[in-house]
Design an enzyme around this catalytic site. Structure first.
Site: not given
Length: 154
Positions: A13-14, A21, A26, A75, A78, A81, A88, A99, A101-103, A108, A112
């Site tokens: 998402p996002n 954003r 990001y 990625n 949200a 978490h 599953d 996995e 992640h940009l950040s 953080r 998170r």
């Protein structure tokens, strides 16, 4: 093209709003820019690159990857978490899962710092911005080729 040449790259998402954003967290590159980086990182592989704001759609794509992909990069944004459903689904895979992640979630907010997805991931890359996706795709391809008994080409 052999199964070992198909890498799914799934985005949560996002991430469709990358570049707009919170660019201070990001970055300014768009998701299309990141897709181009992924394709350039593994030019001989088929990259299936998708984004959804819907948890169930991501689960469906993970299920699809079970029969088609040799590795998966995700990625989960949200959902990292919160989503036992993604965990599953990922646990049903017998392919490498990276996995990405940009950040750096560990640097953080407290909420998170826990990842359900990490429990099913072969490896985690975080905090390197878009470059992390390049590394994730290369690592996924190499792990897939090693599992298949072939030589790594990228």
């Amino acid at each position: 093209m052999a199964r070992s040449d198909i890498i799914y790259v799934l985005n949560g998402p996002n991430l469709n709003l990358l570049g707009q954003r919170e660019p201070e967290i990001y970055g300014r590159q768009t998701l299309s820019d990141i897709e181009a980086l992924c394709r350039a990182a593994a030019p001989d592989a088929e990259i299936v690159f998708r984004q959804s704001n819907h948890e169930g759609e991501l689960v469906d794509w993970i299920h699809e990857a079970r029969g088609k992909a040799s590795a998966l990069v995700i990625n989960p944004a949200a959902f990292t978490h919160t989503s036992v459903a993604l965990l599953d689904a990922l646990k049903t895979l017998d392919i490498p899962v990276i996995e990405c992640h940009l950040s750096n979630p560990a640097a953080r907010e407290e909420f998170r710092r826990h990842s359900y997805v990490s429990l099913a991931a072969t490896g985690v890359i975080s905090g390197l911005g878009p470059h992390g996706y390049e590394l994730a795709v290369r690592a996924a391809l190499r792990l897939a080729q090693e599992r298949a008994g072939g030589s790594a080409r990228s």
